[in-house]
Structure formats: C-alpha cells, structure tokens
Design a protein around this motif. Sequence first.
Motif, PDB file in Angstrom:
ATOM      1  N   THR A   8      75.157 -45.035 -34.180  1.00 43.35           N
ATOM      2  CA  THR A   8      74.128 -45.101 -35.217  1.00 43.35           C
ATOM      3  C   THR A   8      74.236 -46.406 -35.993  1.00 43.35           C
ATOM      4  O   THR A   8      73.223 -47.076 -36.263  1.00 43.35           O
ATOM      5  CB  THR A   8      74.262 -43.894 -36.183  1.00 43.35           C
ATOM      6  OG1 THR A   8      74.207 -42.709 -35.405  1.00 43.35           O
ATOM      7  CG2 THR A   8      73.137 -43.878 -37.187  1.00 43.35           C
ATOM      8  N   VAL A  11      72.873 -49.190 -33.862  1.00 45.59           N
ATOM      9  CA  VAL A  11      71.402 -49.163 -33.809  1.00 45.59           C
ATOM     10  C   VAL A  11      70.808 -49.663 -35.133  1.00 45.59           C
ATOM     11  O   VAL A  11      69.881 -50.470 -35.155  1.00 45.59           O
ATOM     12  CB  VAL A  11      70.904 -47.726 -33.497  1.00 45.59           C
ATOM     13  CG1 VAL A  11      69.420 -47.592 -33.769  1.00 45.59           C
ATOM     14  CG2 VAL A  11      71.200 -47.367 -32.055  1.00 45.59           C
TER      15      VAL A  11
ATOM     16  N   ALA B  68      71.473 -38.216 -34.853  1.00 45.89           N
ATOM     17  CA  ALA B  68      71.449 -39.361 -35.774  1.00 45.89           C
ATOM     18  C   ALA B  68      71.073 -40.673 -35.088  1.00 45.89           C
ATOM     19  O   ALA B  68      70.238 -41.437 -35.577  1.00 45.89           O
ATOM     20  CB  ALA B  68      72.807 -39.498 -36.449  1.00 45.89           C
ATOM     21  N   THR B  69      71.676 -40.922 -33.913  1.00 50.09           N
ATOM     22  CA  THR B  69      71.443 -42.204 -33.248  1.00 50.09           C
ATOM     23  C   THR B  69      69.990 -42.317 -32.778  1.00 50.09           C
ATOM     24  O   THR B  69      69.322 -43.330 -33.013  1.00 50.09           O
ATOM     25  CB  THR B  69      72.388 -42.355 -32.044  1.00 50.09           C
ATOM     26  OG1 THR B  69      73.687 -41.987 -32.460  1.00 50.09           O
ATOM     27  CG2 THR B  69      72.416 -43.774 -31.539  1.00 50.09           C
ATOM     28  N   SER B  72      67.572 -42.750 -35.672  1.00 48.59           N
ATOM     29  CA  SER B  72      67.622 -44.104 -36.237  1.00 48.59           C
ATOM     30  C   SER B  72      66.823 -45.063 -35.371  1.00 48.59           C
ATOM     31  O   SER B  72      66.035 -45.879 -35.873  1.00 48.59           O
ATOM     32  CB  SER B  72      69.058 -44.614 -36.322  1.00 48.59           C
ATOM     33  OG  SER B  72      69.855 -43.678 -36.960  1.00 48.59           O
ATOM     34  N   PHE B  73      67.012 -44.951 -34.061  1.00 43.38           N
ATOM     35  CA  PHE B  73      66.296 -45.843 -33.142  1.00 43.38           C
ATOM     36  C   PHE B  73      64.777 -45.665 -33.305  1.00 43.38           C
ATOM     37  O   PHE B  73      64.036 -46.632 -33.457  1.00 43.38           O
ATOM     38  CB  PHE B  73      66.715 -45.564 -31.698  1.00 43.38           C
ATOM     39  CG  PHE B  73      65.910 -46.325 -30.690  1.00 43.38           C
ATOM     40  CD1 PHE B  73      66.081 -47.699 -30.531  1.00 43.38           C
ATOM     41  CD2 PHE B  73      64.944 -45.689 -29.921  1.00 43.38           C
ATOM     42  CE1 PHE B  73      65.311 -48.409 -29.613  1.00 43.38           C
ATOM     43  CE2 PHE B  73      64.173 -46.383 -29.005  1.00 43.38           C
ATOM     44  CZ  PHE B  73      64.358 -47.751 -28.850  1.00 43.38           C
ATOM     45  N   ILE B  76      63.365 -47.090 -36.549  1.00 47.00           N
ATOM     46  CA  ILE B  76      63.290 -48.555 -36.567  1.00 47.00           C
ATOM     47  C   ILE B  76      62.092 -49.038 -35.749  1.00 47.00           C
ATOM     48  O   ILE B  76      61.351 -49.925 -36.166  1.00 47.00           O
ATOM     49  CB  ILE B  76      64.618 -49.165 -36.079  1.00 47.00           C
ATOM     50  CG1 ILE B  76      65.607 -49.097 -37.237  1.00 47.00           C
ATOM     51  CG2 ILE B  76      64.441 -50.611 -35.624  1.00 47.00           C
ATOM     52  CD1 ILE B  76      67.011 -49.344 -36.889  1.00 47.00           C
ATOM     53  N   SER B  79      58.978 -48.390 -37.753  1.00 49.24           N
ATOM     54  CA  SER B  79      58.844 -49.341 -38.866  1.00 49.24           C
ATOM     55  C   SER B  79      58.304 -50.666 -38.356  1.00 49.24           C
ATOM     56  O   SER B  79      57.448 -51.296 -38.982  1.00 49.24           O
ATOM     57  CB  SER B  79      60.185 -49.610 -39.543  1.00 49.24           C
ATOM     58  OG  SER B  79      60.840 -48.422 -39.797  1.00 49.24           O
ATOM     59  N   PHE B  80      58.834 -51.102 -37.215  1.00 51.19           N
ATOM     60  CA  PHE B  80      58.405 -52.392 -36.664  1.00 51.19           C
ATOM     61  C   PHE B  80      56.908 -52.386 -36.376  1.00 51.19           C
ATOM     62  O   PHE B  80      56.191 -53.313 -36.732  1.00 51.19           O
ATOM     63  CB  PHE B  80      59.192 -52.687 -35.377  1.00 51.19           C
ATOM     64  CG  PHE B  80      58.834 -54.010 -34.754  1.00 51.19           C
ATOM     65  CD1 PHE B  80      59.464 -55.176 -35.157  1.00 51.19           C
ATOM     66  CD2 PHE B  80      57.861 -54.091 -33.768  1.00 51.19           C
ATOM     67  CE1 PHE B  80      59.136 -56.394 -34.586  1.00 51.19           C
ATOM     68  CE2 PHE B  80      57.523 -55.312 -33.199  1.00 51.19           C
ATOM     69  CZ  PHE B  80      58.171 -56.460 -33.610  1.00 51.19           C
ATOM     70  N   LEU B  83      54.146 -52.707 -39.170  1.00 48.97           N
ATOM     71  CA  LEU B  83      53.863 -54.001 -39.793  1.00 48.97           C
ATOM     72  C   LEU B  83      52.543 -54.564 -39.259  1.00 48.97           C
ATOM     73  O   LEU B  83      52.365 -54.674 -38.051  1.00 48.97           O
ATOM     74  CB  LEU B  83      54.971 -55.011 -39.475  1.00 48.97           C
ATOM     75  CG  LEU B  83      56.371 -54.698 -39.984  1.00 48.97           C
ATOM     76  CD1 LEU B  83      57.361 -55.684 -39.374  1.00 48.97           C
ATOM     77  CD2 LEU B  83      56.401 -54.784 -41.498  1.00 48.97           C
ATOM     78  N   PRO B  84      51.622 -54.946 -40.138  1.00 47.32           N
ATOM     79  CA  PRO B  84      50.369 -55.551 -39.677  1.00 47.32           C
ATOM     80  C   PRO B  84      50.636 -56.768 -38.782  1.00 47.32           C
ATOM     81  O   PRO B  84      49.899 -57.026 -37.835  1.00 47.32           O
ATOM     82  CB  PRO B  84      49.681 -55.978 -40.970  1.00 47.32           C
ATOM     83  CG  PRO B  84      50.236 -55.079 -42.020  1.00 47.32           C
ATOM     84  CD  PRO B  84      51.646 -54.797 -41.609  1.00 47.32           C
ATOM     85  N   ARG B  85      51.715 -57.477 -39.086  1.00 46.89           N
ATOM     86  CA  ARG B  85      52.054 -58.660 -38.291  1.00 46.89           C
ATOM     87  C   ARG B  85      52.332 -58.298 -36.837  1.00 46.89           C
ATOM     88  O   ARG B  85      51.936 -59.013 -35.908  1.00 46.89           O
ATOM     89  CB  ARG B  85      53.285 -59.333 -38.912  1.00 46.89           C
ATOM     90  CG  ARG B  85      53.679 -60.601 -38.224  1.00 46.89           C
ATOM     91  CD  ARG B  85      54.936 -61.154 -38.844  1.00 46.89           C
ATOM     92  NE  ARG B  85      55.325 -62.371 -38.185  1.00 46.89           N
ATOM     93  CZ  ARG B  85      56.418 -63.057 -38.489  1.00 46.89           C
ATOM     94  NH1 ARG B  85      57.193 -62.643 -39.453  1.00 46.89           N
ATOM     95  NH2 ARG B  85      56.711 -64.151 -37.844  1.00 46.89           N
ATOM     96  N   ASP B  88      48.997 -57.422 -35.090  1.00 45.85           N
ATOM     97  CA  ASP B  88      48.330 -58.680 -34.711  1.00 45.85           C
ATOM     98  C   ASP B  88      49.024 -59.298 -33.508  1.00 45.85           C
ATOM     99  O   ASP B  88      48.379 -59.760 -32.572  1.00 45.85           O
ATOM    100  CB  ASP B  88      48.408 -59.671 -35.880  1.00 45.85           C
ATOM    101  CG  ASP B  88      47.046 -59.842 -36.557  1.00 45.85           C
ATOM    102  OD1 ASP B  88      46.024 -59.540 -35.922  1.00 45.85           O
ATOM    103  OD2 ASP B  88      47.020 -60.289 -37.712  1.00 45.85           O
ATOM    104  N   TYR B  96      54.748 -59.424 -27.273  1.00 47.45           N
ATOM    105  CA  TYR B  96      54.669 -58.327 -28.238  1.00 47.45           C
ATOM    106  C   TYR B  96      54.038 -57.112 -27.565  1.00 47.45           C
ATOM    107  O   TYR B  96      54.469 -55.986 -27.755  1.00 47.45           O
ATOM    108  CB  TYR B  96      53.796 -58.739 -29.436  1.00 47.45           C
ATOM    109  CG  TYR B  96      54.557 -59.304 -30.595  1.00 47.45           C
ATOM    110  CD1 TYR B  96      54.991 -60.616 -30.585  1.00 47.45           C
ATOM    111  CD2 TYR B  96      54.816 -58.538 -31.726  1.00 47.45           C
ATOM    112  CE1 TYR B  96      55.674 -61.152 -31.661  1.00 47.45           C
ATOM    113  CE2 TYR B  96      55.490 -59.068 -32.814  1.00 47.45           C
ATOM    114  CZ  TYR B  96      55.913 -60.373 -32.781  1.00 47.45           C
ATOM    115  OH  TYR B  96      56.594 -60.894 -33.844  1.00 47.45           O
ATOM    116  N   LEU B 148      44.422 -57.361 -43.430  1.00 47.74           N
ATOM    117  CA  LEU B 148      45.851 -57.386 -43.149  1.00 47.74           C
ATOM    118  C   LEU B 148      46.102 -57.871 -41.728  1.00 47.74           C
ATOM    119  O   LEU B 148      47.132 -58.456 -41.434  1.00 47.74           O
ATOM    120  CB  LEU B 148      46.446 -55.996 -43.347  1.00 47.74           C
ATOM    121  CG  LEU B 148      46.405 -55.507 -44.804  1.00 47.74           C
ATOM    122  CD1 LEU B 148      46.745 -54.034 -44.887  1.00 47.74           C
ATOM    123  CD2 LEU B 148      47.365 -56.316 -45.655  1.00 47.74           C
TER     124      LEU B 148
END
Lengths: 200, 201
Positions: A8, A11, B68-69, B72-73, B76, B79-80, B83-85, B88, B96, B148
């Motif tokens: 974790t 990552v 958990a692992t 988390s992956f 993330i 979240s990536f 992003l509007p970026r 685009d 991308y 955006l």
Amino acid sequence: MRRTLFATCLVLAFGAAVLWWATSGLRAFTAETARRIAVLASPEPIPDVELVDGSGRSIRLSDYTGQAVIVDFIYTQCPTICVSLGDNFGRLQERIKADGVPAKLLSISFDLAQDGPRELSEYARVHGADASIWKLARPRNAGELRLLLEAYAVIVLPDGIGGFVHNAALHVVGPDGKLTGIYDLDQHNAAFLALRSFIK
Amino acid sequence: MTERLAFYAAVLILVTVSSSPVRLLLEQSLVSHLLIQMPALVLCGWTIARRHRDAINRGRESFNVGGATGLSFALIVFSFWMLPRSVDGSVQNPLYEFAKFVTLPFAGASLALSWPKLPPLAIGILKCNLVSMMLVLSWIYTTSPSRLCNSYLRDEQDMLGQIVAVLAIGLGCLFGGSLFCGTTTIVRRKSATPIGSGGRE
C-alpha cells in the motif's frame, strides 16, 4: 499484514508522485494552466510561418526580431471573446504608444474560410488598430495554420452555429522569437509588464 | 451462469468501446466521455476480474489484506482521470489515451478484488465521499468562469455538471435510503442458545 502495508505504501508513494507530476506540483489542474507554467519556465520557439495581412502584404514573426510581440488568435465574425480580445489589444496599443515600448501587436485569424483581406481590414478599423503597432493577418493555408495553432497550443472547435470556440489568451513572444508567456484576456497589465521586461 | 454471461458481455463492451469509431464517437462530447466511456472501462475491468478473482487472489492474499492495496491503486487512478488536464490529454495525446484504456480497467479490476475485503466502515466512508466528491465536481463544472477542458465546449461542461449533480443526489438517496429499509443482515452467533439458558433441562 506487513506485506499489505508495504504494498500500500509503495502504491501510495508512486501514486502521489504521478499526481504531483500530472498537476505540475499541484499547480495545474487544467491543460491551459499547465501550458502557461511550462512556457514561463522554458520559453518555446515559434515556427516562422508566413502570414498575409489585410492589404495582401506578407508578414513573418522573424520581421519582428529584436522586438517583443503580443500575439492573439481571433476570427472576425466572433461575437464574444474576440471582441474582448480586440478591446484588450486596443488598450495595449494605447499603453505601448504612451510608454514608447518597442513592442508590437499581432492578431492572427484562424477562420481561413471567411476572413479575407477585407474582413481583416474591417476588424482593424472597428478596433482602431494603428498599423504601425497592431497588424492583423492570416496564414496562407490550413497546413500552416495547424502548425501555428499547435505551437501556441490554441484549440479551435466549431460551435455548431457557424462560429468557433477557442482558448483566447495574450501570447507574449520575446525578441528572440520564443513564446515566453501566456496571459488571460484581462491580464493585459501583466502582459504589458512582460513586454517591458525585455527592454534592457 | 450470470457471472459468466457478464464476463463475456464485459469483454465485448471493452473491445467495442476501445474500437476506433466508438472511441471517437464517445469522446466527441465531454458528457459521453466522462459518464459513458470512462465508467464503462472501469465496469468492464471490475466484471472481468470478478469472474477470476479466486485465481487472481491465490497466493497474493497477503499483499491485499482488507483490500487496502487495491483500493489505494483504484483511488489514485480515479484521481488522475478526474483532472481536466488528463481528460484534455487523452483527447490530444495518444500516450494519455493509451494510458486511460489500460489504467481504468485495471482500477476497476483492483476494486473488484478489494471491495469484498473492505471493512464496512471503509465502504461507508467511500460511499459518502463519492457523493460529496460528485457534488463538488458538479459545482466546479457549472460555476467555473472558463472552460476547464480546451477540447470541449462550455455547454457540455455545464451539462456534465448538472447531470453529475442529479446522479450524486440519486446515489445519496439510494445510500441514505438503504440505512432505513436496507438489506443489512444481522450476523447471529452460530450457537443460538440464549444466554443463561444453558443449564435448563
């Protein structure tokens, strides 16, 4: 449990690094902001594409070598944002005159289908462009237009009702022909200060 | 049987949305890009991994205790792509785009493997966070003074914001409602002997 903790953490550390990179250190969440940060950090050369102005004369960015130029992208039929760009360029023109800064303004039209010499001259007249400072021009063909738009990272989308949507900004090109700063329309003061910063 | 059917459907959908014409069609609008293509990639990953979760988990359980692992992956990756970026980027840059078609199904897969292991508290937090995050996104998309994403029209950004708000409210009602009339099962002790009744003959 220990393995999970290790995996974790690995990552999360890798993910944090990726997100840090993807936002230019938590500063840029949009492509536009990212581009501005990148250009400020390392100015980019702009291709020396030949343009044609309202009276059919050829203009190149290299004609301006030794002088700073603010470039914007417009289309003359634009009812909204380009009018605002025109007003801001008008204001910048007055400041350049009053201050005596050796700098120029260049508006480039991306609407090759509709913006001919007559339309460009009319736009110049409406916005009071003084040809000794502010020139209007268009690329000669679609290929060269694409080259320019790519270099300035301007994305033009048809809006479906005959017009275009585009990211409008003031692009400051330094005396060395490199793009050194991109500013919002209402940041004409910052753009002007950038022009002055080139005076030694 | 249903799981097998879902697996083949997911593979089929994954191939379809990855094919050039469908990919470009869905990316024409911000709304279908974010609300159809991206969720489809995640769901396909989820469904495909769910069918083979025992085989995938075998011998690797100790790396994903409590999910958990994997969680988390997935977080993330999400979240990536929020992003509007990045949105685009996926339209402008083939690298991308490739990354999107790889990471989102994997995020879905890792969520499928981790979700059953998550403690109930984590599930509750995730549900609350999902609803609030969607409302925040909707607020950003509808109130931002500028576009955006340079690749999309302003109207689409507004529409996306409004649809996300409706979805968030719907999910909020669904999650909230399940507290009152949900399917929560109360786990009873195996020996149903009432306390104190042991000595009675």
